[in-house]
Scaffold this motif. Structure first.
Motif, PDB file in Angstrom:
ATOM      1  N   PHE A   1      -8.965 -44.482  92.270  1.00  0.00           N
ATOM      2  CA  PHE A   1      -7.819 -44.565  93.161  1.00  0.00           C
ATOM      3  C   PHE A   1      -8.251 -44.346  94.608  1.00  0.00           C
ATOM      4  CE2 PHE A   1      -4.229 -42.452  95.286  1.00  0.00           C
ATOM      5  CZ  PHE A   1      -3.217 -43.374  95.062  1.00  0.00           C
TER       6      PHE A   1
ATOM      7  N   PHE B   1      -1.185 -47.575  97.845  1.00  0.00           N
ATOM      8  CA  PHE B   1      -0.942 -46.289  98.481  1.00  0.00           C
ATOM      9  C   PHE B   1      -1.313 -46.352  99.967  1.00  0.00           C
ATOM     10  CE2 PHE B   1      -1.932 -41.903  99.573  1.00  0.00           C
ATOM     11  CZ  PHE B   1      -1.034 -41.143  98.828  1.00  0.00           C
TER      12      PHE B   1
ATOM     13  N   ARG C   1       1.076 -48.335 102.034  1.00  0.00           N
ATOM     14  CA  ARG C   1       2.272 -47.544 102.285  1.00  0.00           C
ATOM     15  C   ARG C   1       2.043 -46.613 103.476  1.00  0.00           C
ATOM     16  NH1 ARG C   1       6.697 -45.646 102.471  1.00  0.00           N
ATOM     17  NH2 ARG C   1       7.996 -44.862 100.785  1.00  0.00           N
TER      18      ARG C   1
ATOM     19  N   PHE D   1       0.124 -48.358  83.804  1.00  0.00           N
ATOM     20  CA  PHE D   1       0.751 -47.974  85.066  1.00  0.00           C
ATOM     21  C   PHE D   1       0.835 -49.128  86.056  1.00  0.00           C
ATOM     22  CE2 PHE D   1      -2.763 -47.877  87.946  1.00  0.00           C
ATOM     23  CZ  PHE D   1      -3.868 -47.499  87.213  1.00  0.00           C
TER      24      PHE D   1
ATOM     25  N   GLN E   1       4.154 -49.865  86.704  1.00  0.00           N
ATOM     26  CA  GLN E   1       4.963 -48.766  87.197  1.00  0.00           C
ATOM     27  C   GLN E   1       4.697 -48.428  88.656  1.00  0.00           C
ATOM     28  OE1 GLN E   1       4.849 -46.865  82.741  1.00  0.00           O
ATOM     29  NE2 GLN E   1       4.178 -45.619  84.428  1.00  0.00           N
TER      30      GLN E   1
ATOM     31  N   TRP F   1       4.813 -49.545  92.729  1.00  0.00           N
ATOM     32  CA  TRP F   1       5.743 -50.289  93.574  1.00  0.00           C
ATOM     33  C   TRP F   1       4.940 -51.081  94.571  1.00  0.00           C
ATOM     34  CZ3 TRP F   1      10.759 -51.652  94.132  1.00  0.00           C
ATOM     35  CH2 TRP F   1      11.046 -52.350  95.310  1.00  0.00           C
TER      36      TRP F   1
ATOM     37  N   PHE G   1       9.190 -45.120  81.988  1.00  0.00           N
ATOM     38  CA  PHE G   1       9.329 -45.490  83.381  1.00  0.00           C
ATOM     39  C   PHE G   1      10.731 -46.043  83.656  1.00  0.00           C
ATOM     40  CE2 PHE G   1       8.800 -48.708  86.736  1.00  0.00           C
ATOM     41  CZ  PHE G   1       8.223 -47.942  87.735  1.00  0.00           C
TER      42      PHE G   1
ATOM     43  N   GLU H   1       6.090 -40.038  83.882  1.00  0.00           N
ATOM     44  CA  GLU H   1       6.442 -41.443  83.802  1.00  0.00           C
ATOM     45  C   GLU H   1       7.863 -41.649  84.316  1.00  0.00           C
ATOM     46  OE1 GLU H   1       4.938 -42.879  80.057  1.00  0.00           O
ATOM     47  OE2 GLU H   1       5.908 -44.819  80.433  1.00  0.00           O
TER      48      GLU H   1
ATOM     49  N   ALA I   1       7.773 -41.311  87.965  1.00  0.00           N
ATOM     50  CA  ALA I   1       7.284 -42.526  88.616  1.00  0.00           C
ATOM     51  C   ALA I   1       8.402 -43.553  88.712  1.00  0.00           C
ATOM     52  CB  ALA I   1       6.096 -43.098  87.842  1.00  0.00           C
TER      53      ALA I   1
ATOM     54  N   PHE J   1      10.147 -45.140  92.010  1.00  0.00           N
ATOM     55  CA  PHE J   1      10.324 -46.581  92.128  1.00  0.00           C
ATOM     56  C   PHE J   1      11.762 -46.902  92.552  1.00  0.00           C
ATOM     57  CE2 PHE J   1      11.055 -50.856  90.535  1.00  0.00           C
ATOM     58  CZ  PHE J   1       9.844 -51.507  90.686  1.00  0.00           C
TER      59      PHE J   1
ATOM     60  N   ARG K   1      12.511 -46.028  96.105  1.00  0.00           N
ATOM     61  CA  ARG K   1      11.947 -47.057  96.974  1.00  0.00           C
ATOM     62  C   ARG K   1      12.912 -48.241  97.072  1.00  0.00           C
ATOM     63  NH1 ARG K   1       9.375 -49.752 100.117  1.00  0.00           N
ATOM     64  NH2 ARG K   1       7.152 -50.144 100.128  1.00  0.00           N
ATOM     65  N   LEU K   2      13.417 -48.615  95.903  1.00  0.00           N
ATOM     66  CA  LEU K   2      14.380 -49.719  95.856  1.00  0.00           C
ATOM     67  C   LEU K   2      15.606 -49.424  96.710  1.00  0.00           C
ATOM     68  CD1 LEU K   2      14.694 -50.795  92.092  1.00  0.00           C
ATOM     69  CD2 LEU K   2      13.935 -52.220  93.999  1.00  0.00           C
TER      70      LEU K   2
ATOM     71  N   PHE L   1      -2.064 -40.458  86.600  1.00  0.00           N
ATOM     72  CA  PHE L   1      -1.408 -41.290  87.607  1.00  0.00           C
ATOM     73  C   PHE L   1      -0.440 -40.525  88.490  1.00  0.00           C
ATOM     74  CE2 PHE L   1       2.838 -41.640  86.018  1.00  0.00           C
ATOM     75  CZ  PHE L   1       2.745 -41.607  84.647  1.00  0.00           C
TER      76      PHE L   1
ATOM     77  N   GLN M   1      -1.566 -40.566  91.780  1.00  0.00           N
ATOM     78  CA  GLN M   1      -1.777 -41.887  92.348  1.00  0.00           C
ATOM     79  C   GLN M   1      -0.484 -42.584  92.715  1.00  0.00           C
ATOM     80  OE1 GLN M   1      -5.726 -42.313  89.557  1.00  0.00           O
ATOM     81  NE2 GLN M   1      -4.167 -43.887  89.423  1.00  0.00           N
ATOM     82  N   THR M   2       0.579 -41.826  92.668  1.00  0.00           N
ATOM     83  CA  THR M   2       1.846 -42.404  93.072  1.00  0.00           C
ATOM     84  C   THR M   2       2.011 -42.151  94.567  1.00  0.00           C
ATOM     85  OG1 THR M   2       2.852 -40.297  92.505  1.00  0.00           O
ATOM     86  CG2 THR M   2       2.978 -42.051  90.866  1.00  0.00           C
ATOM     87  N   TRP M   3       3.004 -42.744  95.106  1.00  0.00           N
ATOM     88  CA  TRP M   3       3.344 -42.447  96.488  1.00  0.00           C
ATOM     89  C   TRP M   3       4.720 -41.853  96.526  1.00  0.00           C
ATOM     90  CZ3 TRP M   3       1.349 -42.278 101.310  1.00  0.00           C
ATOM     91  CH2 TRP M   3       2.286 -42.004 102.328  1.00  0.00           C
TER      92      TRP M   3
END
Lengths: 340, 340
Positions: free
Chosen positions: A226, A262, A265, A285, A288, A290, B226, B255, B258, B262, B265-266, B285, B288-290
DNA sequence: TTAAAAATTGACAGCGCTGTCAATTGTTAT
DNA sequence: ATAACAATTGACAGCGCTGTCAATTTTTAA
């Protein structure tokens, strides 16, 4: 309670040796006898005792899956594919996780093989790509099957199941090109991994076939992580850098792609409007993130089953399967790519 | 090449039976003799043949890990924890993936146990939480150890390793409260899973202890997916809905979190400025998300090793370990939570 | 039709270990 | 010092199967 070979022999009215012949699929048994025995086997729901077979015979009915752990999803898929092939063929599976970076890995695995009476080994990257390691194993009295990246086996140390990352990478890159992109960044995975090399080749080939000039500055060396995706994308998209800013990025796997997402963003770059990003691997993922990642999917379960069957047929000394199966990962278009 | 018990016996100048006694840690061996044998074992690098042991003795040296596959990371961690305990104790591990929703699962597993001469089983959720299934297994001649969610075992069908999701959930919720949140949404996982129930209880308890009124409308029933996170968050944050719009969301796992990310964000809701989100599980993960998820971590590897050791000591009929270990997942604060 | 060759089957030992039980050695109490 | 007991050790069978090789049956050829 549990039927033994003796019970079957009695039931079928033959000697235990004949039963043994039938369950081992040996040739010299008359059809009639064979049927009698098979009937008895069914009636008693007989299943041979693996411990006894392993102990008595010269052959072994165990194979091992040796893996380093790049990715839990990958391992689980592989493992389950191998497991179901084993079950079907009456083999036992030993699981042996290990660390490719460990200096003593060869010794460790050689030891395990010697002690566990194992007939064969399945190796996945990165272990399958360590020639010295593989050589040491092949030198033992075991069969080996490797799962590797490429279109043809790099040597004849062992039969291989090949995953054609090159063609897949070309397809992915072509997808980007078809969307109008010409400045396409490339964030590499670990340079030591064949998959990185192959994906890179596919990327290059796609550019070439579309007569797009290759710009070395658009290629970032990285690793399958990542963080590598984050820094790679930052580097590519930085306005201060003196290279062309790409409009699309080919990430060597989904994790890198997630990192790139990321970074985008962070930099206020909207995906896919201002930048298209593709991954590779179709990790769970990747659906999952965005936005959801465009990526390439490979049927790991099936690949692993293939490898296991290949290995088992080697062990059984059935026809020396020279056929090498090849899989080409399939493009999956989702939401992280768009027209330029 | 490979030393047998015979070689050891000769080398030590005792009978093979005595060697057998030593390697099985039986009591009635004189200290002097024991040492002689141990020396010989070392010198010859002797390792007992598992197949022979399984065949000869009444005991078995195999245990099995039966799992349904909720999550590859979880399974791999568990598996490796069990594996290393097995290696240490000279046990063999059978891996048996299966589908909890399959009607015949009990029959399938019972069959496997009967045929494979297995001494014990390790069960993880959701299998460990299916009482009828567990009962059928306990009724067989095998030991069972379950890994479950809760603080104490729900029954005495088997020893358990407990994961105290309740306390952990309370801690997480408290973290949110400490940040000033009072309207905290809750997106549940599968209602059938104890972990969901426990996490819910922890959430409720935290609210109660801080005298925050509980608002039923802030609780969304969901499942561990998710998509469930996406729809749950949408529902909670929708402006048309007539409930209070929460300023924080407790997601039952990463999950779901996440998915909530998402959805945010939408809906153009910025995290953590306008909304704090927490997960649970510390999946890879979640980093590794934002933004990176605040979540709860549990040492799965260690939990699994614990369970395996507990099982093996059961099998060995060593002191009937009544101690039940309990683990409390630990809060990990990252970037998805902020002051209200 | 019969001998020889080939195909099929079975008897038996033994894989490496553990369980049983009897033999040996050490220990205690007299 | 010696009987009585306990602790320690070993001989031997056998777990369920396969390998070897010999016995039996079937097929082929003369």
């Amino acid at each position: 309670m549990k039927a033994t070979i003796n019970d079957v022999a009695k039931q079928a009215g033959v000697s235990i040796k004949t039963v043994s012949r039938v369950i081992n699929n040996e040739i010299s048994v008359r059809q009639l006898t064979r049927e009698k025995v098979q009937k008895a086997v069914e009636e008693l729901n007989y299943q041979p005792n693996l411990a006894a077979r392993n102990l008595a015979g010269a052959k072994s009915f165990s194979i091992a899956y040796i893996y380093d752990n790049p990715n839990a999803y990958y391992i689980i898929d592989m493992q389950e594919g191998i497991l179901s092939a084993c079950k079907q063929q009456g083999f036992e599976l030993l699981i042996h996780p290990c660390d490719a970076k460990n200096k003593n890995i060869t010794e460790e695995v050689v030891n395990m093989v010697k002690h566990a009476r194992i007939a064969g080994l399945i190796l996945t990257p990165p272990l399958s790509e360590m020639p010295e390691f593989v050589k040491s194993l092949v030198a033992l009295d075991v069969k080996v099957v490797r799962i590797m990246s490429g279109d043809v086996a790099p040597d004849d140390l062992s039969p291989c199941v090949m995953v054609n990352d090159r063609d897949a990478a070309q397809t992915i890159t072509q997808h980007l090109i078809d969307l109008g992109h010409t400045d396409i960044g490339f964030i590499a995975g670990d340079a030591k991994h064949m998959s990185t090399v192959e994906r890179y080749k596919g990327y290059r080939r796609a550019l070439k076939e579309s007569n797009i000039d290759f710009d070395k500055k658009l290629v970032i060396e990285g690793e399958y992580s990542f963080d590598s995706g984050v820094s790679g994308a930052k580097q590519l998209m930085s306005t201060e850098s003196n290279n062309t800013r790409p409009t699309a990025i080919f990430s060597c796997n989904d994790e890198i792609a997630a990192g790139a997402l990321f970074a985008a963003r962070l930099m206020n770059i909207s995906i896919p409007e201002q930048l298209s990003i593709v991954g590779f691997e179709n990790s769970p993922f990747s659906r999952q993130t965005w936005p959801k990642l465009t990526t390439a999917d490979q049927p790991n379960n099936q690949i692993a089953g293939d490898a296991a069957n290949l290995l088992i047929s080697q062990v059984r000394k059935q026809k020396n399967q020279t056929t090498i199966s090849q899989y080409v990962p399939k493009l999956i278009i989702r939401d992280s790519t768009a027209k330029c």
